[in-house]
Design a protein around this motif. Structure first.
Motif, PDB file in Angstrom:
ATOM      1  N   ILE A  32     -10.882   5.392   8.563  1.00  0.00           N
ATOM      2  CA  ILE A  32     -11.385   4.735   7.372  1.00  0.00           C
ATOM      3  C   ILE A  32     -11.128   3.238   7.399  1.00  0.00           C
ATOM      4  O   ILE A  32     -11.954   2.453   6.964  1.00  0.00           O
ATOM      5  CB  ILE A  32     -10.752   5.363   6.108  1.00  0.00           C
ATOM      6  N   GLY A  33      -9.974   2.826   7.901  1.00  0.00           N
ATOM      7  CA  GLY A  33      -9.668   1.400   7.917  1.00  0.00           C
ATOM      8  C   GLY A  33      -8.295   1.116   8.484  1.00  0.00           C
ATOM      9  O   GLY A  33      -7.656   1.981   9.085  1.00  0.00           O
ATOM     10  N   ARG A  34      -7.873  -0.121   8.266  1.00  0.00           N
ATOM     11  CA  ARG A  34      -6.585  -0.588   8.783  1.00  0.00           C
ATOM     12  C   ARG A  34      -5.927  -1.446   7.712  1.00  0.00           C
ATOM     13  O   ARG A  34      -6.590  -2.255   7.069  1.00  0.00           O
ATOM     14  CB  ARG A  34      -6.834  -1.381  10.060  1.00  0.00           C
ATOM     15  N   VAL A  35      -4.615  -1.255   7.524  1.00  0.00           N
ATOM     16  CA  VAL A  35      -3.865  -2.027   6.540  1.00  0.00           C
ATOM     17  C   VAL A  35      -2.649  -2.658   7.205  1.00  0.00           C
ATOM     18  O   VAL A  35      -2.144  -2.160   8.202  1.00  0.00           O
ATOM     19  CB  VAL A  35      -3.413  -1.148   5.340  1.00  0.00           C
ATOM     20  N   ARG A  36      -2.195  -3.784   6.635  1.00  0.00           N
ATOM     21  CA  ARG A  36      -0.972  -4.445   7.096  1.00  0.00           C
ATOM     22  C   ARG A  36       0.021  -4.446   5.939  1.00  0.00           C
ATOM     23  O   ARG A  36      -0.293  -4.895   4.837  1.00  0.00           O
ATOM     24  CB  ARG A  36      -1.254  -5.873   7.537  1.00  0.00           C
ATOM     25  N   VAL A  37       1.216  -3.947   6.200  1.00  0.00           N
ATOM     26  CA  VAL A  37       2.255  -3.869   5.173  1.00  0.00           C
ATOM     27  C   VAL A  37       2.767  -5.269   4.870  1.00  0.00           C
ATOM     28  O   VAL A  37       3.140  -6.012   5.780  1.00  0.00           O
ATOM     29  CB  VAL A  37       3.400  -2.938   5.631  1.00  0.00           C
ATOM     30  N   VAL A  38       2.770  -5.637   3.579  1.00  0.00           N
ATOM     31  CA  VAL A  38       3.262  -6.956   3.168  1.00  0.00           C
ATOM     32  C   VAL A  38       4.643  -6.875   2.516  1.00  0.00           C
ATOM     33  O   VAL A  38       5.374  -7.854   2.504  1.00  0.00           O
ATOM     34  CB  VAL A  38       2.257  -7.669   2.229  1.00  0.00           C
ATOM     35  N   ASP A  39       5.008  -5.685   1.996  1.00  0.00           N
ATOM     36  CA  ASP A  39       6.319  -5.524   1.369  1.00  0.00           C
ATOM     37  C   ASP A  39       6.681  -4.045   1.375  1.00  0.00           C
ATOM     38  O   ASP A  39       5.799  -3.177   1.312  1.00  0.00           O
ATOM     39  CB  ASP A  39       6.290  -6.058  -0.065  1.00  0.00           C
ATOM     40  N   THR A  40       7.976  -3.758   1.460  1.00  0.00           N
ATOM     41  CA  THR A  40       8.420  -2.365   1.463  1.00  0.00           C
ATOM     42  C   THR A  40       9.384  -2.126   0.309  1.00  0.00           C
ATOM     43  O   THR A  40      10.082  -3.031  -0.147  1.00  0.00           O
ATOM     44  CB  THR A  40       9.117  -2.006   2.791  1.00  0.00           C
ATOM     45  N   ARG A  41       9.430  -0.898  -0.133  1.00  0.00           N
ATOM     46  CA  ARG A  41      10.367  -0.426  -1.149  1.00  0.00           C
ATOM     47  C   ARG A  41      11.086   0.780  -0.548  1.00  0.00           C
ATOM     48  O   ARG A  41      10.884   1.125   0.605  1.00  0.00           O
ATOM     49  CB  ARG A  41       9.625  -0.033  -2.433  1.00  0.00           C
ATOM     50  N   SER A  42      11.852   1.499  -1.363  1.00  0.00           N
ATOM     51  CA  SER A  42      12.627   2.623  -0.831  1.00  0.00           C
ATOM     52  C   SER A  42      11.736   3.746  -0.283  1.00  0.00           C
ATOM     53  O   SER A  42      11.944   4.213   0.828  1.00  0.00           O
ATOM     54  CB  SER A  42      13.565   3.165  -1.899  1.00  0.00           C
ATOM     55  N   HIS A  43      10.766   4.193  -1.055  1.00  0.00           N
ATOM     56  CA  HIS A  43       9.891   5.278  -0.602  1.00  0.00           C
ATOM     57  C   HIS A  43       8.420   4.903  -0.723  1.00  0.00           C
ATOM     58  O   HIS A  43       7.569   5.775  -0.938  1.00  0.00           O
ATOM     59  CB  HIS A  43      10.166   6.562  -1.385  1.00  0.00           C
ATOM     60  N   SER A  44       8.127   3.620  -0.605  1.00  0.00           N
ATOM     61  CA  SER A  44       6.737   3.183  -0.693  1.00  0.00           C
ATOM     62  C   SER A  44       6.605   1.806  -0.065  1.00  0.00           C
ATOM     63  O   SER A  44       7.595   1.196   0.341  1.00  0.00           O
ATOM     64  CB  SER A  44       6.271   3.152  -2.152  1.00  0.00           C
ATOM     65  N   ALA A  45       5.378   1.342   0.032  1.00  0.00           N
ATOM     66  CA  ALA A  45       5.101   0.016   0.589  1.00  0.00           C
ATOM     67  C   ALA A  45       3.853  -0.540  -0.076  1.00  0.00           C
ATOM     68  O   ALA A  45       3.047   0.202  -0.650  1.00  0.00           O
ATOM     69  CB  ALA A  45       4.905   0.098   2.095  1.00  0.00           C
ATOM     70  N   ILE A  46       3.715  -1.848   0.010  1.00  0.00           N
ATOM     71  CA  ILE A  46       2.508  -2.518  -0.466  1.00  0.00           C
ATOM     72  C   ILE A  46       1.813  -3.066   0.770  1.00  0.00           C
ATOM     73  O   ILE A  46       2.441  -3.710   1.610  1.00  0.00           O
ATOM     74  CB  ILE A  46       2.845  -3.651  -1.449  1.00  0.00           C
ATOM     75  N   ALA A  47       0.526  -2.788   0.893  1.00  0.00           N
ATOM     76  CA  ALA A  47      -0.218  -3.209   2.079  1.00  0.00           C
ATOM     77  C   ALA A  47      -1.530  -3.844   1.662  1.00  0.00           C
ATOM     78  O   ALA A  47      -2.078  -3.544   0.593  1.00  0.00           O
ATOM     79  CB  ALA A  47      -0.482  -2.025   2.994  1.00  0.00           C
ATOM     80  N   GLN A  48      -2.038  -4.716   2.527  1.00  0.00           N
ATOM     81  CA  GLN A  48      -3.335  -5.343   2.292  1.00  0.00           C
ATOM     82  C   GLN A  48      -4.332  -4.762   3.278  1.00  0.00           C
ATOM     83  O   GLN A  48      -4.044  -4.614   4.469  1.00  0.00           O
ATOM     84  CB  GLN A  48      -3.242  -6.853   2.469  1.00  0.00           C
ATOM     85  N   VAL A  49      -5.523  -4.445   2.790  1.00  0.00           N
ATOM     86  CA  VAL A  49      -6.573  -3.891   3.639  1.00  0.00           C
ATOM     87  C   VAL A  49      -7.129  -5.016   4.514  1.00  0.00           C
ATOM     88  O   VAL A  49      -7.601  -6.020   4.004  1.00  0.00           O
ATOM     89  CB  VAL A  49      -7.704  -3.256   2.791  1.00  0.00           C
ATOM     90  N   GLU A  50      -7.031  -4.842   5.836  1.00  0.00           N
ATOM     91  CA  GLU A  50      -7.517  -5.856   6.777  1.00  0.00           C
ATOM     92  C   GLU A  50      -8.881  -5.510   7.361  1.00  0.00           C
ATOM     93  O   GLU A  50      -9.634  -6.389   7.739  1.00  0.00           O
ATOM     94  CB  GLU A  50      -6.524  -6.041   7.925  1.00  0.00           C
ATOM     95  N   PHE A  51      -9.160  -4.225   7.493  1.00  0.00           N
ATOM     96  CA  PHE A  51     -10.409  -3.784   8.110  1.00  0.00           C
ATOM     97  C   PHE A  51     -10.804  -2.489   7.443  1.00  0.00           C
ATOM     98  O   PHE A  51      -9.960  -1.632   7.190  1.00  0.00           O
ATOM     99  CB  PHE A  51     -10.187  -3.575   9.622  1.00  0.00           C
ATOM    100  N   SER A  52     -12.081  -2.352   7.136  1.00  0.00           N
ATOM    101  CA  SER A  52     -12.525  -1.163   6.421  1.00  0.00           C
ATOM    102  C   SER A  52     -13.857  -0.673   6.968  1.00  0.00           C
ATOM    103  O   SER A  52     -14.813  -1.433   7.065  1.00  0.00           O
ATOM    104  CB  SER A  52     -12.663  -1.492   4.931  1.00  0.00           C
TER     105      SER A  52
END
Length: 187
Positions: A131-151
């Motif tokens: 479906i696509g590719r994401v790059r993680v910009v920040d991490t938490r204990s059991h989750s992360a925030i990522a930006q969609v780079e390719f879709s």
């Protein structure tokens, strides 16, 4: 304005007249090569979408412990494209790393074209769409925030996240001239 247009027309005519279409000397096989009668061959190489949107079939089920949980405006928005931020559920994420987003595909058409078709398809493995590719910009204990780079397709909550694997570019070789028939023994 008319003078400028006339000037452009004259310059274009002069430039076309400067192109040489005269024949060069013939080579050994009697062919005269010019800039007009020698075709330029261009090979279409695969794009990033061709390489990373093809999908795959796997005998083993892809682990779904890491998945897309939603986005900044979830539940109002459930489809995410290039540049948007998504929340990833699960663990093991590292800031700055790339991850692929995949989705298990399912044929909603239950019709069998021939008897035993579903059984043969099941033996081949499970189809997955990339479906696509994401790059993680920040991490938490059991989750992360990522930006969609390719879709390839809009990313939805529930899509599975796996580590990204770089694929080699497909290389083409330029076909050579066929001069004569060569027998198998090389003579």
């Amino acid at each position: 304005m008319k003078k400028t247009g006339l000037l452009l027309l004259l310059v274009a005519t002069w430039a076309m007249a400067q192109q040489s279409t005269t024949a060069s000397t013939p080579d050994g096989d009697g062919i005269v090569h010019t800039s007009v009668n020698v075709p330029y061959v261009r090979f279409q190489t695969p794009t990033a979408a061709d390489i990373y949107c093809a999908g795959f079939i796997s005998k083993d089920r892809v682990p779904d412990a890491n998945y897309v949980n939603g986005g900044l405006e979830t539940p109002t928005s459930t489809k995410f494209e290039i540049g948007e931020l998504v929340y990833l559920a699960g663990s093991g994420y590292q800031a700055g790393q790339l991850y692929s987003v995949v989705r298990e595909m399912r044929d909603v058409n239950e019709y069998e074209i021939y008897p035993g078709m579903r059984k043969i398809l099941a033996a081949a493995g499970r189809p997955y769409g990339e479906i696509g590719r994401v790059r993680v910009v920040d991490t938490r204990s059991h989750s992360a925030i990522a930006q969609v780079e390719f879709s390839c397709d809009p990313i939805n909550p529930g899509d599975v996240v796996v580590p990204f694997v770089e694929r080699p570019q497909v290389t083409f070789h330029v076909p050579g001239h066929f001069d004569r028939f060569a027998p198998p023994n090389g003579n």
